[in-house]
Design a protein around this motif. Structure first.
Motif, short mmCIF file in Angstrom:
data_model
loop_
_atom_site.label_atom_id
_atom_site.label_comp_id
_atom_site.label_asym_id
_atom_site.label_seq_id
_atom_site.Cartn_x
_atom_site.Cartn_y
_atom_site.Cartn_z
N ALA A 156 -1.55 -1.91 -6.33
CA ALA A 156 -1.69 -0.70 -5.52
C ALA A 156 -2.09 0.51 -6.38
O ALA A 156 -2.93 1.32 -5.97
N ILE A 157 -1.50 0.64 -7.57
CA ILE A 157 -1.78 1.79 -8.44
C ILE A 157 -3.05 1.59 -9.24
O ILE A 157 -3.74 2.54 -9.57
N ARG A 158 -3.38 0.33 -9.57
CA ARG A 158 -4.58 -0.01 -10.31
C ARG A 158 -4.72 0.84 -11.58
O ARG A 158 -5.69 1.57 -11.76
N PRO A 159 -3.74 0.74 -12.49
CA PRO A 159 -3.76 1.60 -13.68
C PRO A 159 -4.88 1.21 -14.64
O PRO A 159 -5.28 0.04 -14.73
N SER A 732 -0.93 0.33 4.39
CA SER A 732 -1.67 -0.92 4.46
C SER A 732 -2.03 -1.23 5.91
O SER A 732 -1.16 -1.22 6.79
N PHE A 733 -3.32 -1.48 6.14
CA PHE A 733 -3.80 -1.81 7.47
C PHE A 733 -3.75 -3.33 7.69
O PHE A 733 -3.74 -4.11 6.73
N ASP A 734 -3.74 -3.73 8.96
CA ASP A 734 -3.64 -5.15 9.30
C ASP A 734 -4.84 -5.95 8.84
O ASP A 734 -4.74 -7.16 8.62
N PHE A 735 -6.00 -5.31 8.69
CA PHE A 735 -7.21 -6.05 8.33
C PHE A 735 -7.41 -6.14 6.82
O PHE A 735 -8.50 -6.48 6.34
N GLY A 736 -6.35 -5.84 6.01
CA GLY A 736 -6.40 -6.08 4.58
C GLY A 736 -6.71 -4.88 3.72
O GLY A 736 -6.78 -5.01 2.49
N LEU A 737 -6.91 -3.69 4.31
CA LEU A 737 -7.21 -2.49 3.55
C LEU A 737 -5.91 -1.76 3.20
O LEU A 737 -5.08 -1.52 4.07
N SER A 738 -5.76 -1.39 1.92
CA SER A 738 -4.60 -0.62 1.46
C SER A 738 -5.09 0.63 0.76
O SER A 738 -6.03 0.58 -0.05
N LEU A 739 -4.45 1.75 1.08
CA LEU A 739 -4.80 3.04 0.48
C LEU A 739 -3.57 3.64 -0.18
O LEU A 739 -2.44 3.47 0.29
N ARG A 740 -3.78 4.36 -1.27
CA ARG A 740 -2.67 5.03 -1.94
C ARG A 740 -3.18 6.23 -2.71
O ARG A 740 -4.28 6.19 -3.30
N SER A 772 -0.97 19.18 -13.43
CA SER A 772 -0.84 18.29 -12.28
C SER A 772 -2.08 17.42 -12.19
O SER A 772 -3.20 17.90 -12.41
N ILE A 773 -1.87 16.14 -11.84
CA ILE A 773 -2.96 15.17 -11.77
C ILE A 773 -2.86 14.43 -10.43
O ILE A 773 -1.78 14.01 -10.02
N LEU A 774 -4.02 14.26 -9.75
CA LEU A 774 -4.08 13.51 -8.51
C LEU A 774 -4.88 12.23 -8.74
O LEU A 774 -6.01 12.28 -9.24
N ASN A 775 -4.28 11.09 -8.37
CA ASN A 775 -4.95 9.79 -8.46
C ASN A 775 -5.06 9.18 -7.07
O ASN A 775 -4.18 9.38 -6.23
N ALA A 776 -6.11 8.40 -6.83
CA ALA A 776 -6.30 7.75 -5.53
C ALA A 776 -6.85 6.35 -5.74
O ALA A 776 -7.68 6.12 -6.64
N THR A 777 -6.39 5.41 -4.92
CA THR A 777 -6.86 4.03 -5.01
C THR A 777 -7.05 3.43 -3.63
O THR A 777 -6.44 3.88 -2.65
N ALA A 778 -7.89 2.41 -3.58
CA ALA A 778 -8.11 1.66 -2.35
C ALA A 778 -8.35 0.21 -2.72
O ALA A 778 -8.99 -0.09 -3.74
N ALA A 779 -7.81 -0.70 -1.90
CA ALA A 779 -8.02 -2.14 -2.11
C ALA A 779 -8.27 -2.79 -0.76
O ALA A 779 -7.58 -2.50 0.22
N GLN A 787 -11.81 -9.85 -3.05
CA GLN A 787 -11.08 -8.59 -2.93
C GLN A 787 -11.87 -7.50 -3.65
O GLN A 787 -12.40 -7.70 -4.75
N LEU A 788 -11.95 -6.34 -3.02
CA LEU A 788 -12.61 -5.17 -3.61
C LEU A 788 -11.56 -4.11 -3.92
O LEU A 788 -10.56 -3.98 -3.20
N GLY A 789 -11.79 -3.35 -4.98
CA GLY A 789 -10.88 -2.28 -5.33
C GLY A 789 -11.61 -1.07 -5.86
O GLY A 789 -12.67 -1.19 -6.49
N LEU A 790 -11.07 0.10 -5.58
CA LEU A 790 -11.62 1.36 -6.09
C LEU A 790 -10.47 2.23 -6.56
O LEU A 790 -9.48 2.40 -5.85
N ALA A 791 -10.58 2.76 -7.78
CA ALA A 791 -9.57 3.66 -8.33
C ALA A 791 -10.26 4.89 -8.88
O ALA A 791 -11.26 4.78 -9.61
N VAL A 792 -9.73 6.06 -8.51
CA VAL A 792 -10.23 7.33 -9.06
C VAL A 792 -9.04 8.03 -9.69
O VAL A 792 -8.11 8.45 -8.99
N LYS A 793 -9.06 8.16 -11.00
CA LYS A 793 -8.00 8.83 -11.72
C LYS A 793 -8.41 10.27 -12.03
O LYS A 793 -9.56 10.55 -12.35
N ASN A 794 -7.44 11.18 -11.92
CA ASN A 794 -7.71 12.61 -12.11
C ASN A 794 -8.86 13.04 -11.21
O ASN A 794 -9.92 13.46 -11.66
#
Length: 836
Positions: A156-159, A732-740, A772-779, A787-794
């Motif tokens: 979920a965090i995709r560090p 987390s959505f039923d069709f497999g998409l998770s956002l954080r 302060s730092i904002l991070n965002a991820t999607a899987a 499986q696809l994943g996207l992570a944007v740090k800072n």
């Protein structure tokens, strides 16, 4: 030298004793023939999670502590015991890798009792690799603060690296000094100095991984996050089972065990700042008794500054060998190679303000080669006892060549010519290379050891009890060399030069060659007693070791020092419904490092007013509560540390009087599963640390008043922020998409013991401002294969000061202090996973 004799004699005691003492409680497998008035027991043994049959499980029937009969489960997991004397009996079911099941039953004449027995994967079986295990009950009964970040949270965090994920843990604070690779981390726990994470014990699958954990525990190797399955963080009294560092805590990296069925996956990632990686894993072939697995990783990146690129190759081979149902051998071999443009050259105030990506050092080079071999043998010697033997070897070689730094005036710098000015020059300065020569810090480490321990379930009066005890013999060699190069890109140099003064040859030492060796014996024991809802743990660790050094450029001068430390610990846990209260106290300890040995000269000058060689020690106290329900999970801990004999406390700093420090505060972390209350409402994750640190006794040389000593009683420790908060929202959505998304905020901290608030033009003094730092991820799990994943740090590309970790206000020369180290900039990474 007496210590070595004691150590070698001790290994005979450690490994020469027989585990047969555990068999006394088991009795004899045979018993008298049952009378005619008898019944029977039949059933099936399965795995509680997978519901699969456990072929070969052992079923034992006991009466008044003696074994009367038994059976072995067949390939379907079925068993049948047709004749058992009527009355009360105890049924025990065991299978390697699972908790022993015991159940009191009543046998009735001429009746057959049918049972289905579901076994839980055992934390004792995983203990050689894991500290906490996966059992919720085991976690709830812990007598101290502990956290586990599992595979689900890692995905979920995709560090980008492990330091990022560790900063999500309450009580852990990190300060950056590295690029994207994140192979050298700097984290502290509960206010302890984070530089190179030297006050934390790091394990991988229960095996120590620091280059030389006694004399040089700095984390110059860190396993790639791609290989990890979980991270475990232990801060309470349970840390005395793992040493020698017990002051801050224990961090255990758990990697994936070899799979039982043929399969694997490949993960491809690309991102900004030239980042790219490919990781592949394949396992599950072989036979039932031999299952291998291989992992391969390559990654590279350009970093967040100029001339900051890196390349890394990491390969791992794992084997699970199961010769029979009561034993298992786990073998892991790893090779890691890194080649990067890492540098100590940070920024001045002018450079940070005008060009935070600036790095003029094209020729600085950091190369690491590490290879290791770990063996873990687990043997269930009885239904009550498991014996574990660990053997490990690691070779680590680090070549770091860095051009000497100088200061130049900003107005005179054209990127080509270098006109050095003194460090006390006023006005805007830039830190650059001297364009003349360099030096190499060349360090080689050998580390090997063997540990033997027992995990013994038994009864004490009316209490269920478990005893962990064992010992470890450890050896390490540390070669600490420094050479002088004759060019900015030199990769070899000299230790000294010879010159003729009239008719006399004069030798000028330019480098260093120190060879350290440590031989250590550790003995440990911890007893767990469970009285209904009350769990009590108490134990101790004994550390006995000898440290030696030969100064090869000073007439091969030999120095040594023997140390012994007794480290007790006590903890308790009381369950109240869905909540548990816990508390504990233990002795914290940090062995003298090579830096400390240099500062105090092995304690040889203490009779003339110099510092004696004393290990840093502490008393660690904590009190907390944890709970878990359908909609929530939390852990709340108050802690207090009082630290004695703090000697080498930061780069270029040594207390002239042995220091006493107090750290106290509050940690809180947890999850609110709001999505279970209302659809389309995200879950809330939080982590918060309040920290107060205070030097009670300590005198250092002042960086503000020339030639004066200053009493720093009442000051805060450096890199101990008062507040750190992380808030996350995930859905987390039923069709497999998770956002954080996660927002992390850290308040101001000081960068030195004198708590200097003034910043200078060099960048080596002053606090670390809040940021302060904002991070965002999607899987998106498309199906079981893709499986696809996207992570944007800072996300906001915040420009902030991460640290001045390699600076000291008492060392103002350009090459002695690095200045400002900039935090990680925006990093976007897209990944594709293919499972096969």
């Amino acid at each position: 030298m007496h210590v070595k004799r004691i150590l070698f004699l001790s290994i005979i005691l450690m490994f020469g004793s027989s585990p047969d003492m555990f068999l006394l409680a088991a009795g004899s497998p045979s018993g008298p023939e049952p009378p005619l008035a008898s019944g029977g027991i039949r059933g099936r043994v399965i795995d509680v999670e997978s519901q699969q049959a456990l072929s070969g499980a052992t079923i034992i029937v006991e009466r008044e502590g003696s074994i009367v009969t038994g059976a072995i489960a067949d390939k379907r997991g079925d068993f049948n015991i047709p004749r058992v004397e009527e009355g009360h009996v105890r049924l025990r079911v065991r299978y390697l890798g699972y908790e022993t099941h015991q159940q009191d039953i009543i046998i009735s004449a001429n009746e057959t009792l049918t049972l289905q027995i579901a076994l839980q994967a055992s934390p004792h079986y995983h203990r050689p690799v894991e500290i906490l295990g996966d059992s919720p009950e085991v976690y709830r009964e812990l007598t101290g603060a502990a956290q586990k970040i599992d595979r689900k949270n890692l995905e979920a965090i995709r560090p980008v690296g492990t330091q990022e994920i560790l900063e999500y843990v309450p009580g852990v604070h990190g300060f950056g000094d590295d690029g994207i690779g994140n192979s050298r981390i700097s984290i502290g726990i509960r206010g302890l100095n984070p530089r190179r994470s030297s006050r934390v014990l790091f394990l991988e699958d229960g095996i120590p991984i620091q280059p030389a954990m006694y004399v040089y525990p700095n984390m110059y190797y860190n396993p790639p996050v791609e290989r990890l399955d979980a991270l475990e963080i232990i801060k309470g009294s349970a840390s005395i089972l793992h040493g020698p560092q017990t002051m801050g805590g224990v961090i255990n990296y758990v990697t994936r065990r070899p799979r039982s069925e043929l399969g694997g996956f490949t993960k491809l990632s690309i991102g900004t700042n030239g980042y790219a990686s490919i990781f592949s894993e394949l396992g599950g072939w072989g036979s039932k008794t031999l299952r291998p697995e291989i992992q391969l990783l390559y990654k590279r990146g350009d970093g967040f500054r100029d001339n900051n690129s890196f390349d890394q190759v990491n390969a791992t081979l794992k084997l699970n060998v199961t010769p029979d149902e009561s034993s298992m051998l786990y073998v892991k071999a790893n090779v890691n190679y890194e080649n990067s443009q890492a540098t100590y050259t940070g920024l001045t105030e002018y450079s940070f303000r005008t060009d935070p990506t600036f790095n003029p050092k094209e020729d600085d080079n950091f190369k690491v080669f590490r290879t290791s071999l770990d063996l873990i043998y687990t043997n269930q010697v009885s239904d009550r006892a498991i014996a574990t033997t660990k053997g490990y070897f690691a070779y680590f070689d680090r070549r770091w060549w860095r051009e000497y730094d100088v200061f130049v005036k900003a107005g005179n710098f054209d990127g080509q010519t270098v006109e050095p000015v003194p460090y006390f020059e006023v006005g805007d300065l830039i830190r650059v290379g001297n364009d003349t020569d360099n030096f190499g810090i060349l360090r080689t480490f050998y580390s090997l050891g063997v540990e033997h321990s027992y995990d013994f379930n038994h009864d004490v009066f009316s209490a269920e009890a478990n005893l962990d005890f064992g010992g470890r013999l450890h050896f390490e060699r540390f070669i600490d060399d420094r050479q002088q190069g004759n060019a900015v890109d030199a990769r070899s140099g000299v230790y000294f030069v010879k010159e003729m003064d009239d008719t006399t040859e004069v030798v000028t030492i330019l480098g260093q060659s120190h060879h350290y060796e440590t031989m250590a014996l550790s003995l440990f024991a911890q007893e767990r007693l469970a009285f209904g809802d009350l769990t009590l743990r108490f134990g101790a660790r004994l550390e006995l070791f000898e440290q030696e050094r030969i100064d090869r450029l000073n007439g091969a001068r030999y120095q040594d020092k023997s140390s012994i430390a007794f480290l007790p610990g006590l903890g308790l846990n009381y369950q109240i419904g869905e909540f548990n209260l816990y508390g504990g106290v233990h002795r914290g300890y940090t062995p003298p490092s090579s830096g400390t040995l240099k500062v105090v000269n092995f304690g040889e000058d203490s009779d003339d007013g110099g510092l004696d060689l004393k290990s840093e020690k502490s008393w660690n106290v904590e009190l907390g509560a944890r709970g878990a329900g359908k909609f929530f999970a939390f852990e709340l801990t108050g802690f207090f540390l009082t630290i004695e004999d703090m000697v080498a406390a930061a780069r270029g700093t040594a207390f002239k009087n042995l220091g006493r420090v107090e750290n106290y505060g509050l940690e809180a972390g947890g999850t609110l599963a709001l999505s279970r209350l209302q659809d389309f409402v995200p879950d809330l994750h939080f982590s918060y640390t309040y920290l107060q640190s205070e030097v009670k006794e300590g005198t250092i040389e002042s960086a503000v008043i020339a030639g004066a000593d200053v009493n720093i009683a009442g000051n805060e420790l450096p890199y101990a922020p008062r507040h750190a908060l992380t808030l996350g929202l995930g859905y987390s959505f039923d069709f497999g998409l998770s956002l954080r998304c996660d927002l992390r905020h850290q308040t101001r901290s000081f960068s030195d013991f004198e708590n200097i608030l003034r910043t200078n033009n060099r960048g080596d003094t002053g606090p670390i401002p809040a940021y302060s730092i904002l991070n965002a991820t999607a899987a998106w799990k498309i199906d079981d294969t893709w499986q696809l994943g996207l992570a944007v740090k800072n996300v906001a590309d915040e420009i902030y000061i991460a640290s001045r970790l390699h600076s000291s206000p008492r060392q103002p020369e350009a090459s002695a202090s690095s200045g400002i180290l900039v935090g990680s900039r925006r990093q976007a990474t897209l990944s594709v996973n293919y499972h096969y």
